[in-house]
Design a protein around this motif. Structure first.
Motif, PDB file in Angstrom:
ATOM      1  N   GLU A  24      -0.758   5.761  -7.242  1.00 23.77           N
ATOM      2  CA  GLU A  24      -2.252   6.274  -7.209  1.00 23.77           C
ATOM      3  C   GLU A  24      -2.579   6.560  -5.683  1.00 23.77           C
ATOM      4  O   GLU A  24      -3.420   6.095  -4.832  1.00 23.77           O
ATOM      5  CB  GLU A  24      -2.928   4.815  -7.432  1.00 23.77           C
ATOM      6  N   PRO A  25      -2.267   8.004  -5.464  1.00 22.90           N
ATOM      7  CA  PRO A  25      -2.709   8.544  -4.094  1.00 22.90           C
ATOM      8  C   PRO A  25      -4.123   8.752  -3.807  1.00 22.90           C
ATOM      9  O   PRO A  25      -4.389   8.664  -2.852  1.00 22.90           O
ATOM     10  CB  PRO A  25      -1.978   9.947  -4.244  1.00 22.90           C
ATOM     11  N   GLN A  26      -4.859   8.926  -4.980  1.00 23.23           N
ATOM     12  CA  GLN A  26      -6.446   9.260  -4.831  1.00 23.23           C
ATOM     13  C   GLN A  26      -6.929   7.829  -4.280  1.00 23.23           C
ATOM     14  O   GLN A  26      -7.849   7.915  -3.657  1.00 23.23           O
ATOM     15  CB  GLN A  26      -6.980   9.513  -6.007  1.00 23.23           C
ATOM     16  N   ARG A  27      -6.472   6.598  -4.455  1.00 17.64           N
ATOM     17  CA  ARG A  27      -7.020   5.274  -3.874  1.00 17.64           C
ATOM     18  C   ARG A  27      -6.190   4.708  -2.876  1.00 17.64           C
ATOM     19  O   ARG A  27      -6.968   4.460  -2.044  1.00 17.64           O
ATOM     20  CB  ARG A  27      -6.944   4.497  -5.030  1.00 17.64           C
ATOM     21  N   TRP A  28      -5.123   4.951  -2.581  1.00 20.62           N
ATOM     22  CA  TRP A  28      -4.389   4.429  -1.526  1.00 20.62           C
ATOM     23  C   TRP A  28      -3.784   5.301  -0.351  1.00 20.62           C
ATOM     24  O   TRP A  28      -3.222   4.821   0.407  1.00 20.62           O
ATOM     25  CB  TRP A  28      -3.308   3.272  -2.043  1.00 20.62           C
ATOM     26  N   ALA A  29      -3.551   6.495  -0.756  1.00 18.62           N
ATOM     27  CA  ALA A  29      -2.926   7.410   0.143  1.00 18.62           C
ATOM     28  C   ALA A  29      -3.552   7.334   1.717  1.00 18.62           C
ATOM     29  O   ALA A  29      -2.701   7.586   2.474  1.00 18.62           O
ATOM     30  CB  ALA A  29      -2.826   8.712  -0.415  1.00 18.62           C
ATOM     31  N   ILE A  36       0.749  -1.254  -0.060  1.00 18.12           N
ATOM     32  CA  ILE A  36       0.055   0.165   0.050  1.00 18.12           C
ATOM     33  C   ILE A  36       0.994   1.124   0.035  1.00 18.12           C
ATOM     34  O   ILE A  36       0.587   2.051  -0.808  1.00 18.12           O
ATOM     35  CB  ILE A  36      -0.848  -0.020   1.047  1.00 18.12           C
ATOM     36  N   GLN A  37       2.043   1.272   0.673  1.00 17.70           N
ATOM     37  CA  GLN A  37       2.986   2.208   0.860  1.00 17.70           C
ATOM     38  C   GLN A  37       3.364   2.507  -0.665  1.00 17.70           C
ATOM     39  O   GLN A  37       3.426   3.825  -1.187  1.00 17.70           O
ATOM     40  CB  GLN A  37       4.156   2.141   1.492  1.00 17.70           C
ATOM     41  N   VAL A  38       3.765   1.557  -1.605  1.00 19.19           N
ATOM     42  CA  VAL A  38       4.342   1.774  -2.743  1.00 19.19           C
ATOM     43  C   VAL A  38       3.108   2.242  -3.709  1.00 19.19           C
ATOM     44  O   VAL A  38       3.383   3.159  -4.670  1.00 19.19           O
ATOM     45  CB  VAL A  38       5.045   0.395  -3.140  1.00 19.19           C
ATOM     46  N   TRP A  39       2.006   1.607  -3.421  1.00 19.80           N
ATOM     47  CA  TRP A  39       0.888   2.098  -4.584  1.00 19.80           C
ATOM     48  C   TRP A  39       0.515   3.431  -4.348  1.00 19.80           C
ATOM     49  O   TRP A  39       0.152   4.100  -5.114  1.00 19.80           O
ATOM     50  CB  TRP A  39      -0.337   0.901  -4.198  1.00 19.80           C
ATOM     51  N   ALA A  40       0.480   3.780  -2.961  1.00 21.05           N
ATOM     52  CA  ALA A  40       0.059   5.208  -2.780  1.00 21.05           C
ATOM     53  C   ALA A  40       0.894   6.403  -3.436  1.00 21.05           C
ATOM     54  O   ALA A  40       0.538   7.457  -3.675  1.00 21.05           O
ATOM     55  CB  ALA A  40       0.196   5.413  -1.027  1.00 21.05           C
ATOM     56  N   VAL A  41       2.248   6.059  -3.780  1.00 22.62           N
ATOM     57  CA  VAL A  41       2.913   6.969  -4.571  1.00 22.62           C
ATOM     58  C   VAL A  41       2.294   7.198  -5.744  1.00 22.62           C
ATOM     59  O   VAL A  41       2.155   8.172  -6.581  1.00 22.62           O
ATOM     60  CB  VAL A  41       4.227   6.472  -4.693  1.00 22.62           C
TER      61      VAL A  41
END
Length: 534
Positions: free
Chosen positions: A335-340, A328-333
């Motif tokens: 796709e911040p709107q979904r995982w941040a 989730i930390q990697v994906w938040a970079v």
């Protein structure tokens, strides 16, 4: 699977619910495979059975049957009729009443008593073209006589127990019959009486009796269907809808790159063993930011299974939870709107995961200890299997040459050769009937021979102290560096030089060198001794 609904009574030969013994016998004679030469005795079988049932309350033969000891399997037919000849005729009368649909038994009761030539009588009494077409399709398959007969028997048994015609035998009904048989039958012989229905299912599917959407094999129908990611999460009843959707999205993101078994394990670990446990501790938790106190309470639950026993590998759960946080930390970079909003620092300390190596080492030591304990017993096992193999080979030879009911004594044990109807058919076809006890012993001897072919030199950890392990790693790192520094065009001559250098010394293969060059490692022979040598 739920039991199929109780069908309406079939009356293929009229209403026989209260027919007399003489009337039932007269109808049953129409479907007898062989001429009836002993009319009085076999008619007495029907009379005895009807007299027995008449002693029990009820308005119909079915009601009296359900109230009797035979119908509830409180007693067997051998206990009701002691005379062997009369018992045979009573059993045939009972089978005829099954086939005429006068009585509908349960599966346990049906299998408890031997019914002579029941399948032939049932097929003749049904007079069903669809059932006859199924039997013809079974006989046309490329299977052995044994499997063909069981395919016919399986379907006829299902129709008898469920009280339905062949046209009403749906995939659900036959699947219920197969599962019920597996649950109520012990494993014996070839297990054909337990794991039933495989050939029958394939034939019914191939002739179009089952819908096209039905799985082509019984094994496929018995296998549990794959859960969707939504079902994986919802079966654990996550309270917070936002967390529920986040877990579903996480599994959806992981699903394309992993197998279903791995995805199912991840779903169980992060939903059931992680988040549901967190919810039970703190129902107000709405994100992945766990306090230290909450983490410690959850961590204490991971060490034990639901039944209170210690969990053998809690790090499997910890590793998947840690991977979810890092993913989730990697994906938040990207796709911040979904995982941040779900990105948080992992509460599992790094030192916790270092214990995995220690755990694996302890598991390996346990395996090695078990081998060291059992290895001295290998000669005893081999000696026992050899003697048992020799004993049963001689029994097999003498039994194969013996006639039916002929007895012989071998090594203090008396054996009697019984030639069954199936054995007689094999003999008539020119084949040799088997002796099951002897053949199982011979197969066990073959399996032991394969085990004995692998000689265990040593698997002990007592010969690999840390200093020797470090020296061995340094030695092979040096070998790898020297080999990498040699040009590819010169490596062939280098191998020849190395072969010549160790020509006079012991030659072994290092597993670390990918099996290319035999090399001498006199200081570290303990490592080579760890490996099995065939």
């Amino acid at each position: 699977m739920a039991a199929p609904p109780v069908p309406q009574r079939l009356h293929r030969h009229g209403d026989l619910d209260n027919a007399s013994a003489a009337a039932l016998y007269e109808i049953a004679c129409r479907f007898r495979a062989s001429p009836d030469k002993r009319h009085d005795v076999r008619d007495r079988g029907f009379q005895l059975l009807c007299d027995y049932l008449a002693q029990h309350p009820g308005q119909t033969w079915q009601q009296r049957w359900e109230a009797s000891e035979l119908g509830t399997r409180a007693v067997l037919l051998t206990e009701v009729v002691e005379n062997k000849t009369l018992r045979e005729h009573v059993s045939r009368a009972l089978g005829a009443m099954y086939a005429l649909r006068v009585i509908r038994p349960t599966l346990a009761v049906f299998r408890a008593n031997k019914l002579g030539k029941y399948i032939e009588v049932f097929v003749a009494a049904e007079a069903d073209p669809a059932l006859d077409a199924y039997i013809a399709a079974v006989q046309a398959t490329d299977s052995t006589v044994t499997f063909k007969s069981w395919a016919v028997r399986d379907v006829c048994t299902a129709l008898t127990v469920q009280g339905i015609p062949f046209s009403d035998l749906t995939p659900e009904a036959f699947l219920h019959h197969a599962q019920q048989t597996r649950e109520s039958t012990s494993r014996t012989g070839l297990h054909l009486s337990k794991y039933i229905g495989h050939l029958a299912w394939q034939v019914m599917h191939s002739i179009g009796h089952f819908p096209p959407t039905t799985p082509t094999t019984l094994r496929g129908a018995l296998r549990s269907p794959q859960f969707t990611t939504t079902e994986m999460v919802d079966r654990n009843e996550v309270i917070d809808p936002a967390i529920r959707q986040m877990l579903i999205d996480y599994l959806d993101r992981r699903a394309p790159s992993i197998e279903y078994s791995t995805l199912s394990m991840i779903g169980t670990n992060i939903v059931k063993f992680f988040w549901k446990a967190v919810e039970r501790i703190n129902p107000e938790q709405t994100d992945l930011r766990l306090s230290e106190d909450l983490y410690q309470q959850w961590r204490a639950t991971v060490d034990f299974c639901e039944d209170g026993t210690p969990r053998s590998d809690p790090w499997n759960i910890l590793g998947m939870v840690q991977a979810m946080y890092y993913d989730i930390q990697v994906w938040a970079v990207g796709e911040p709107q979904r995982w941040a909003r779900w990105s948080a620092s992992c509460p599992i300390p790094r030192g916790e995961m270092r214990q995995i190596t220690k755990h694996k080492r302890r598991a390996q030591e346990k395996t090695h200890h078990q081998i060291r304990t059992l290895q001295p017993l290998l000669p005893v096992l081999v000696d026992y299997v050899d003697k048992r193999n020799a004993h049963w080979r001689e029994v097999l030879e003498r039994a194969s040459a013996a006639e039916h009911d002929e007895s012989f004594v071998h090594e203090g044990y008396r054996y009697t050769r019984i030639i069954t109807r199936g054995d007689a058919q094999l003999i008539a076809d020119g084949d040799r009937p088997g002796v099951h006890g002897a053949q199982s012993a011979i197969r066990a001897h073959g399996r032991c021979g394969r085990v004995r072919g692998c000689r265990v030199l040593d698997v002990g950890d007592h010969r690999n102290p840390p200093a020797q392990r470090a020296a061995h790693r340094r030695t092979h790192r040096t070998v790898a560096v020297e080999r990498a520094s040699i040009p590819a065009t010169e490596r062939g001559s280098h191998r020849l030089a190395r072969r010549g250098a160790v020509q006079d010394g012991p030659r072994t293969r290092h597993p670390d060198v990918r099996g290319a060059v035999p090399c001498h490692c006199s200081d570290h022979d303990w490592l080579h001794d760890k490996h099995f040598e065939c």
